[in-house]
Design a protein around this motif. Structure first.
Motif, short mmCIF file in Angstrom:
data_model
loop_
_atom_site.label_atom_id
_atom_site.label_comp_id
_atom_site.label_asym_id
_atom_site.label_seq_id
_atom_site.Cartn_x
_atom_site.Cartn_y
_atom_site.Cartn_z
N GLY A 135 0.78 -1.22 0.00
CA GLY A 135 0.00 0.00 0.00
C GLY A 135 0.82 1.28 0.00
N LYS A 136 2.16 1.14 0.00
CA LYS A 136 3.03 2.31 -0.01
C LYS A 136 3.95 2.24 -1.23
CE LYS A 136 2.07 4.30 4.03
NZ LYS A 136 1.71 5.74 4.18
N TYR A 137 4.41 3.42 -1.68
CA TYR A 137 5.36 3.46 -2.79
C TYR A 137 6.14 4.76 -2.77
CZ TYR A 137 2.59 6.83 -5.56
OH TYR A 137 1.96 7.95 -6.02
N GLY A 138 7.16 4.80 -3.67
CA GLY A 138 7.92 6.04 -3.87
C GLY A 138 9.13 6.16 -2.97
N ILE A 139 9.79 7.32 -3.04
CA ILE A 139 10.97 7.60 -2.22
C ILE A 139 10.56 7.63 -0.75
CG2 ILE A 139 12.71 9.34 -1.67
CD1 ILE A 139 12.82 10.05 -4.60
N ASN A 140 11.28 6.87 0.06
CA ASN A 140 11.00 6.74 1.50
C ASN A 140 9.61 6.17 1.76
OD1 ASN A 140 13.55 7.84 2.23
ND2 ASN A 140 12.74 9.91 1.99
N CYS A 141 9.03 5.55 0.73
CA CYS A 141 7.71 4.92 0.88
C CYS A 141 6.68 5.91 1.42
CB CYS A 141 7.79 3.69 1.78
SG CYS A 141 9.01 2.47 1.26
N GLN A 142 6.77 7.16 0.99
CA GLN A 142 5.97 8.23 1.58
C GLN A 142 4.58 8.35 0.97
OE1 GLN A 142 7.38 12.27 0.48
NE2 GLN A 142 8.83 11.25 -0.88
#
Length: 291
Positions: A161-168
């Motif tokens: 359910g998370k994605y991107g830089i730093n999973c933000q």
């Protein structure tokens, strides 16, 4: 032995088992002729034997043999590289027997690179941002993690359910499989739920479309407004002449206007089709019938 310094140092001294005095005067060492750097030494065992190991003791004049730790070269004047394990190296070439963690052979003067780190540069870096090199010793990503990963070494994938830089970022709730998206890009893995579009399924259907893949056309909504992006309902009503929640039904015969609430005029010309049904209208108390 191919050359002998003297009878006092003949080749039989090499196999007499005596090694308590490793000096010239001790009479226990075989010594080659002066000035020879290479000498051939043969031992006749006089039978077939199984040998597991051979230990050779050099004449050292009873001093420690070779260079002291951290030294090499002629007369032991050179220092081993600072990143040799235990400060030890080959006494002739100076090559480290083993490098400290984070450095590579042959001289242990170069840090691990090419995405590797640790003992013998044998460990692979995590997903550091922009493919930068991790710390050559501990593997930490000094500039942070690339999209989809987190942790000191950037070797842990974003949680579901998370994605991107730093999973933000949160995956879209409009993903067909709820919150199931690529941890690096955020793209919904199975596409979008009905009524949504674009890479992240974060845009509603528009341009008077609705439903799965925005593949259906809206009905005749009032003022050409957008219908509901999911089910196609005209939320502000229908354009004149249409009925139904999706405004796809035309007014019945003899009706027109908003919500088909108005009756057609009695002065309209007689329908030309012979199969139209009978209709009645009242005027001045007289009933007239048209076929």
């Amino acid at each position: 032995m191919s050359s002998t310094f003297s009878n006092f140092t003949s080749s039989n001294k090499a196999v007499d088992g005596q090694k308590t005095d490793l000096s010239y005067s001790g009479g226990q060492c075989a010594i080659s002729k002066h000035g020879y750097k290479t000498v051939e030494w043969r031992v006749d065992l006089e039978n077939l034997s199984s040998i597991s190991n051979i230990t050779i003791y050099f004449r050292t004049e009873n001093s420690p043999w070779g260079c002291f730790r951290g030294q090499y070269g002629e007369n032991c004047t050179e220092k081993c590289r600072e990143n040799c394990v235990n400060d030890t190296c080959d006494i002739n070439s100076g090559t480290c027997f083993e490098c400290d963690v984070g450095y590579r052979e042959p001289h242990c003067d170069l840090e691990c690179d090419s995405g590797m780190y640790g003992p013998g540069c044998s460990l692979t870096c995590g997903v550091c941002i922009n493919n930068t090199q991790c710390h050559h010793i501990n593997g930490s990503c000094l500039q942070g993690c690339g999209p989809g990963f987190y942790g000191r070494k950037c070797d842990e994938g974003c949680p579901f359910g998370k994605y991107g830089i730093n999973c933000q970022y949160n995956c879209s709730a409009a993903c067909k499989s709820l919150y199931n998206c690529s941890r690096t890009t955020g793209e919904c893995v199975d596409g979008c739920q009905p009524g949504w579009k674009e890479f992240h399924c974060d845009q509603k259907c528009d341009n008077r479309t609705f439903g799965p893949g925005c593949g259906h056309k809206c009905g005749e909504c009032i003022n050409i407004t957008q219908c509901n992006n999911i089910n196609g309902i005209c939320e502000f009503g229908c354009a004149p002449g249409f009925l139904g929640v999706t405004c796809n039904e035309k007014c019945p015969f003899g009706k027109y206007g908003n919500s088909c609430a108005d009756n057609c005029s009695r002065t309209c010309s007689t329908p030309r089709r012979k199969d139209w049904k009978l209709y009645r209208w009242m005027s001045d108390g007289l009933e007239r019938r048209a076929m």
